[in-house]
Structure formats: C-alpha cells, structure tokens
Design an enzyme around this catalytic site. Structure first.
Site, PDB file in Angstrom:
ATOM      1  N   CYS A 188      29.998 119.063  -5.636  1.00 32.75           N
ATOM      2  CA  CYS A 188      29.270 118.205  -6.585  1.00 32.75           C
ATOM      3  C   CYS A 188      29.366 116.734  -6.184  1.00 32.75           C
ATOM      4  O   CYS A 188      28.410 115.975  -6.349  1.00 32.75           O
ATOM      5  CB  CYS A 188      29.781 118.428  -8.002  1.00 32.75           C
ATOM      6  SG  CYS A 188      29.287 120.041  -8.659  1.00 32.75           S
ATOM      7  N   GLU A 238      28.185 130.989 -14.161  1.00 34.55           N
ATOM      8  CA  GLU A 238      28.923 131.820 -13.195  1.00 34.55           C
ATOM      9  C   GLU A 238      28.135 133.077 -12.851  1.00 34.55           C
ATOM     10  O   GLU A 238      27.105 133.374 -13.459  1.00 34.55           O
ATOM     11  CB  GLU A 238      30.301 132.157 -13.778  1.00 34.55           C
ATOM     12  CG  GLU A 238      31.108 130.893 -14.009  1.00 34.55           C
ATOM     13  CD  GLU A 238      32.544 131.128 -14.448  1.00 34.55           C
ATOM     14  OE1 GLU A 238      32.870 132.241 -14.901  1.00 34.55           O
ATOM     15  OE2 GLU A 238      33.331 130.169 -14.332  1.00 34.55           O
ATOM     16  N   GLU A 279      27.568 119.918 -13.172  1.00 29.79           N
ATOM     17  CA  GLU A 279      26.999 118.674 -12.634  1.00 29.79           C
ATOM     18  C   GLU A 279      25.724 118.966 -11.856  1.00 29.79           C
ATOM     19  O   GLU A 279      24.708 118.283 -11.992  1.00 29.79           O
ATOM     20  CB  GLU A 279      27.993 117.988 -11.686  1.00 29.79           C
ATOM     21  CG  GLU A 279      29.305 117.576 -12.326  1.00 29.79           C
ATOM     22  CD  GLU A 279      30.374 118.663 -12.288  1.00 29.79           C
ATOM     23  OE1 GLU A 279      30.032 119.855 -12.454  1.00 29.79           O
ATOM     24  OE2 GLU A 279      31.552 118.321 -12.094  1.00 29.79           O
TER      25      GLU A 279
HETATM   26  N1  THU Z   1      33.092 123.836 -12.277  1.00 31.59           N
HETATM   27  C1  THU Z   1      32.125 122.945 -12.657  1.00 31.59           C
HETATM   28  O1  THU Z   1      31.235 123.271 -13.447  1.00 31.59           O
HETATM   29  N2  THU Z   1      32.160 121.705 -12.116  1.00 31.59           N
HETATM   30  C2  THU Z   1      33.066 121.273 -11.199  1.00 31.59           C
HETATM   31  O2  THU Z   1      32.951 120.168 -10.680  1.00 31.59           O
HETATM   32  C3  THU Z   1      34.194 122.135 -10.850  1.00 31.59           C
HETATM   33  C4  THU Z   1      34.155 123.528 -11.350  1.00 31.59           C
HETATM   34  C5  THU Z   1      33.050 125.197 -12.829  1.00 31.59           C
HETATM   35  C6  THU Z   1      32.756 126.278 -11.830  1.00 31.59           C
HETATM   36  C7  THU Z   1      33.380 127.490 -12.481  1.00 31.59           C
HETATM   37  O3  THU Z   1      32.432 128.064 -13.375  1.00 31.59           O
HETATM   38  C8  THU Z   1      34.534 126.931 -13.293  1.00 31.59           C
HETATM   39  O4  THU Z   1      34.313 125.526 -13.386  1.00 31.59           O
HETATM   40  C9  THU Z   1      35.900 127.183 -12.675  1.00 31.59           C
HETATM   41  O5  THU Z   1      35.929 126.760 -11.357  1.00 31.59           O
END
Ligand code: THU
Length: 127
Positions: A89, A44, A55
């Site tokens: 993704c 993040e 992903e």
């Molecule tokens: N997130 C992922 O890593 N993969 C996804 O397919 C959906 C969301 C993460 C992004 C963010 O850091 C957290 O999950 C909340 O949205």
C-alpha cells in the site's frame, strides 16, 4: 485542514470489511484536492494472496472513477491501535499521492500524521 470527516468516513468503511480469515477489519478514506472522499475496506479471499487492503480499495475506487489528485488518506482498524499501511500500500500511495498526508487514527481519538515520503522514502520506479 481538519481531518475528522475523513477519519469518520474510514471508521464507517471499516464496518464493511470482509475478514473471515484474519478477523482484522481495516477502513480507509482518501480525499481528493477538490474535496471528494472515497472509502475502502479490506476484502479477504480463501486464496489469501488475493486479499485487497483497505487503502488500495479506496485508492482504486477513486482512480477508477477518474480522480488523480489526492490530498490525504486516513486509516483505522478494529485493533484500536494505530495501523500503518503495509509495504504494498505504501508503494501504491507513493505512486498516486506523492506529496500527500497519511493519517492514522486509534480508538482513543488520537491521530498521527505522516508524509507519504516519510513512510516510503525511495519507492520502486521503472527507471
Ligand atoms: N490490511 C489492510 O487492509 N491494510 C494494510 O495496510 C495492512 C493489512 C489487511 C489485509 C488483511 O485483510 C488483514 O489486514 C490482515 O493482514
């Protein structure tokens, strides 16, 4: 194929997630057709939009090291529930793994398997 090793790799990668804003950890692991595994976590950022999903971290690591042929990607999260990939993704998975398998695992050891085209039947293309 038994995807236990791939799922275990995703579970380990999840622990590296950098999630000070959502506290929602995601781990992913993608395997090439010749058996190489690349892992990723979500990363993040204070600007939120710069966040990279687990992903895409895994896929971009693999692509940037010269890999193009993928068989499957496993996804887990700290929620303990099945965590389906977000729309961005899905688009990236569809581009690099059009005939692949997406495996979701929860913390009860259950798995769900989807084909890439089930998750995104009609992807964007520059046609
Ligand atoms: N997130 C992922 O890593 N993969 C996804 O397919 C959906 C969301 C993460 C992004 C963010 O850091 C957290 O999950 C909340 O949205």
């Amino acid at each position: 194929m038994n995807y236990n090793e791939l799922i275990d790799s995703a579970i380990k990668a999840k622990e590296f997630a950098y999630v000070p804003y959502s506290n929602f950890k995601v781990g992913a692991a993608i395997i090439t057709k010749d058996g190489k595994i690349f892992t990723g976590c979500n990363i993040e950022n204070a600007s939120y939009g710069a966040t990279n999903c687990a992903e895409r971290t895994a896929i971009y690591k693999a692509i940037s090291e010269g890999n193009r042929d993928f068989e499957a990607i496993a996804i887990v999260s700290s929620s303990g529930n099945f965590t389906p990939p977000c729309g961005i993704c899905r688009q990236v998975i569809a581009e690099f793994m059009p005939n692949g398998i997406v495996i979701l695992a929860n913390d009860k050891g259950e798995i769900r398997k989807y084909s890439t085209s089930e998750l995104l039947p009609i992807k964007f293309d520059l046609l």
